[in-house]
Design a protein around this motif. Structure first.
Motif, mmCIF file in Angstrom:
data_model
loop_
_atom_site.group_PDB
_atom_site.id
_atom_site.type_symbol
_atom_site.label_atom_id
_atom_site.label_comp_id
_atom_site.label_asym_id
_atom_site.label_seq_id
_atom_site.Cartn_x
_atom_site.Cartn_y
_atom_site.Cartn_z
ATOM 1 N N SER A 30 -14.798 12.377 5.751
ATOM 2 C CA SER A 30 -14.025 12.558 6.983
ATOM 3 C C SER A 30 -13.785 11.253 7.726
ATOM 4 O O SER A 30 -12.958 11.207 8.637
ATOM 5 N N SER A 31 -14.467 10.195 7.349
ATOM 6 C CA SER A 31 -14.253 8.911 8.006
ATOM 7 C C SER A 31 -13.320 7.998 7.216
ATOM 8 O O SER A 31 -12.988 6.907 7.669
ATOM 9 N N TYR A 32 -12.873 8.442 6.052
ATOM 10 C CA TYR A 32 -12.073 7.603 5.159
ATOM 11 C C TYR A 32 -10.582 7.873 5.286
ATOM 12 O O TYR A 32 -10.159 9.025 5.408
ATOM 13 N N THR A 33 -9.819 6.805 5.216
ATOM 14 C CA THR A 33 -8.407 6.954 4.897
ATOM 15 C C THR A 33 -8.307 7.335 3.426
ATOM 16 O O THR A 33 -9.040 6.791 2.583
ATOM 17 N N MET A 34 -7.430 8.267 3.114
ATOM 18 C CA MET A 34 -7.250 8.711 1.734
ATOM 19 C C MET A 34 -5.831 8.395 1.281
ATOM 20 O O MET A 34 -4.875 8.561 2.041
ATOM 21 N N GLY A 35 -5.726 7.943 0.060
ATOM 22 C CA GLY A 35 -4.425 7.588 -0.478
ATOM 23 C C GLY A 35 -4.179 8.211 -1.834
ATOM 24 O O GLY A 35 -5.114 8.609 -2.531
ATOM 25 N N TRP A 36 -2.921 8.314 -2.174
ATOM 26 C CA TRP A 36 -2.495 8.703 -3.520
ATOM 27 C C TRP A 36 -1.700 7.536 -4.119
ATOM 28 O O TRP A 36 -0.828 6.964 -3.459
ATOM 29 N N PHE A 37 -2.023 7.214 -5.349
ATOM 30 C CA PHE A 37 -1.317 6.196 -6.109
ATOM 31 C C PHE A 37 -0.905 6.820 -7.436
ATOM 32 O O PHE A 37 -1.429 7.853 -7.840
ATOM 33 N N ARG A 38 0.020 6.174 -8.116
ATOM 34 C CA ARG A 38 0.425 6.674 -9.424
ATOM 35 C C ARG A 38 0.715 5.521 -10.353
ATOM 36 O O ARG A 38 1.045 4.410 -9.915
ATOM 37 N N GLN A 39 0.591 5.805 -11.635
ATOM 38 C CA GLN A 39 0.890 4.805 -12.651
ATOM 39 C C GLN A 39 1.628 5.463 -13.794
ATOM 40 O O GLN A 39 1.095 6.371 -14.446
ATOM 41 N N ALA A 40 2.847 4.994 -14.017
ATOM 42 C CA ALA A 40 3.657 5.474 -15.124
ATOM 43 C C ALA A 40 3.400 4.590 -16.338
ATOM 44 O O ALA A 40 2.982 3.430 -16.201
ATOM 45 N N PRO A 41 3.663 5.105 -17.536
ATOM 46 C CA PRO A 41 3.440 4.296 -18.739
ATOM 47 C C PRO A 41 4.207 2.980 -18.691
ATOM 48 O O PRO A 41 5.398 2.955 -18.380
ATOM 49 N N GLY A 42 3.500 1.899 -18.949
ATOM 50 C CA GLY A 42 4.131 0.593 -18.984
ATOM 51 C C GLY A 42 4.435 -0.014 -17.637
ATOM 52 O O GLY A 42 5.061 -1.086 -17.559
ATOM 53 N N LYS A 43 4.005 0.653 -16.574
ATOM 54 C CA LYS A 43 4.282 0.150 -15.231
ATOM 55 C C LYS A 43 2.981 -0.067 -14.471
ATOM 56 O O LYS A 43 1.944 0.479 -14.816
ATOM 57 N N GLU A 44 3.078 -0.866 -13.413
ATOM 58 C CA GLU A 44 1.910 -1.090 -12.577
ATOM 59 C C GLU A 44 1.669 0.114 -11.685
ATOM 60 O O GLU A 44 2.591 0.880 -11.366
ATOM 61 N N GLN A 45 0.429 0.210 -11.265
ATOM 62 C CA GLN A 45 0.087 1.270 -10.333
ATOM 63 C C GLN A 45 0.825 1.044 -9.016
ATOM 64 O O GLN A 45 0.932 -0.084 -8.535
ATOM 65 N N GLU A 46 1.308 2.129 -8.403
ATOM 66 C CA GLU A 46 2.048 1.989 -7.161
ATOM 67 C C GLU A 46 1.563 2.988 -6.114
ATOM 68 O O GLU A 46 1.083 4.079 -6.444
ATOM 69 N N PHE A 47 1.716 2.592 -4.876
ATOM 70 C CA PHE A 47 1.353 3.437 -3.747
ATOM 71 C C PHE A 47 2.313 4.614 -3.640
ATOM 72 O O PHE A 47 3.524 4.465 -3.847
ATOM 73 N N VAL A 48 1.757 5.785 -3.294
ATOM 74 C CA VAL A 48 2.577 6.971 -3.090
ATOM 75 C C VAL A 48 2.502 7.439 -1.632
ATOM 76 O O VAL A 48 3.516 7.578 -0.957
ATOM 77 N N ALA A 49 1.277 7.687 -1.154
ATOM 78 C CA ALA A 49 1.106 8.218 0.194
ATOM 79 C C ALA A 49 -0.319 7.971 0.657
ATOM 80 O O ALA A 49 -1.222 7.788 -0.161
ATOM 81 N N ALA A 50 -0.518 7.968 1.979
ATOM 82 C CA ALA A 50 -1.851 7.813 2.539
ATOM 83 C C ALA A 50 -1.926 8.567 3.860
ATOM 84 O O ALA A 50 -0.899 8.808 4.518
ATOM 85 N N ILE A 51 -3.159 8.905 4.236
ATOM 86 C CA ILE A 51 -3.384 9.631 5.481
ATOM 87 C C ILE A 51 -4.667 9.111 6.110
ATOM 88 O O ILE A 51 -5.667 8.888 5.422
ATOM 89 N N THR A 52 -4.632 8.887 7.410
ATOM 90 C CA THR A 52 -5.807 8.375 8.105
ATOM 91 C C THR A 52 -6.890 9.441 8.221
ATOM 92 O O THR A 52 -6.652 10.627 7.974
ATOM 93 N N TRP A 53 -8.056 9.021 8.638
ATOM 94 C CA TRP A 53 -9.231 9.886 8.604
ATOM 95 C C TRP A 53 -9.036 11.177 9.385
ATOM 96 O O TRP A 53 -9.548 12.224 8.992
ATOM 97 N N ASN A 54 -8.295 11.130 10.479
ATOM 98 C CA ASN A 54 -8.107 12.333 11.304
ATOM 99 C C ASN A 54 -6.766 13.007 11.069
ATOM 100 O O ASN A 54 -6.425 13.976 11.744
ATOM 101 N N GLY A 55 -5.990 12.472 10.142
ATOM 102 C CA GLY A 55 -4.698 13.067 9.823
ATOM 103 C C GLY A 55 -3.587 12.710 10.784
ATOM 104 O O GLY A 55 -2.461 13.192 10.638
ATOM 105 N N ASP A 56 -3.895 11.857 11.759
ATOM 106 C CA ASP A 56 -2.890 11.549 12.774
ATOM 107 C C ASP A 56 -1.748 10.690 12.244
ATOM 108 O O ASP A 56 -0.641 10.718 12.792
ATOM 109 N N ASN A 57 -2.033 9.908 11.231
ATOM 110 C CA ASN A 57 -1.011 9.011 10.694
ATOM 111 C C ASN A 57 -0.880 9.192 9.185
ATOM 112 O O ASN A 57 -1.881 9.285 8.479
ATOM 113 N N THR A 58 0.359 9.244 8.745
ATOM 114 C CA THR A 58 0.647 9.328 7.320
ATOM 115 C C THR A 58 1.625 8.231 6.929
ATOM 116 O O THR A 58 2.409 7.752 7.766
ATOM 117 N N TYR A 59 1.550 7.841 5.688
ATOM 118 C CA TYR A 59 2.377 6.763 5.161
ATOM 119 C C TYR A 59 2.921 7.203 3.803
ATOM 120 O O TYR A 59 2.221 7.847 3.037
#
Length: 124
Positions: A30-59
């Motif tokens: 509950s104190s962590y920012t959580m993120g989602w990343f993805r990696q397609a074949p042959g490509k670098e890992q990339e940022f998808v989305a993130a949410i702050t610990w309390n859910g107030d901010n999303t990216y």
């Protein structure tokens, strides 16, 4: 220490939807920012989305904005990624990650804890 386990991936047709889940163990979720990343074949890992610990901010990455929604339930120690209007270019292994973020939630090097990944395949 936090352990993360993703689920919900699979094969879906273009235009379809999936919801990924990431279940966390440990008392610090509950104190962590959580993120989602993805990696397609042959490509670098990339940022998808993130949410702050309390859910107030999303990216979101520009490529998923308006189609994907990140959310969290701290009581269940789970973060979700709802993916709508999926495209073949969304095909990748999706990883969730967590940490206390110092600078920016879009930087994968900010995250110390990672799941094993779940495959998402979108057919055309």
């Amino acid at each position: 220490q936090v352990q993360l386990v993703e689920s919900g991936g699979g094969l879906v047709q273009a235009g379809g939807s999936l919801r990924l889940s990431c279940a966390a163990s440990g008392r610090t979720f509950s104190s962590y920012t959580m993120g989602w990343f993805r990696q397609a074949p042959g490509k670098e890992q990339e940022f998808v989305a993130a949410i702050t610990w309390n859910g107030d901010n999303t990216y979101y990455a520009d490529s998923v904005k308006g189609r994907f929604t990140i959310s969290r339930d701290n009581a269940k120690s789970t973060v979700y990624l709802r993916m709508n209007s999926l495209k073949p270019e969304d095909t990748a292994v999706y990883y969730c990650a967590g940490n206390v973020i110092r600078y920016g939630p879009k930087d994968r090097y900010e995250y110390d804890y990672w799941g094993q990944g779940t495959q998402v395949t979108v057919s055309s």
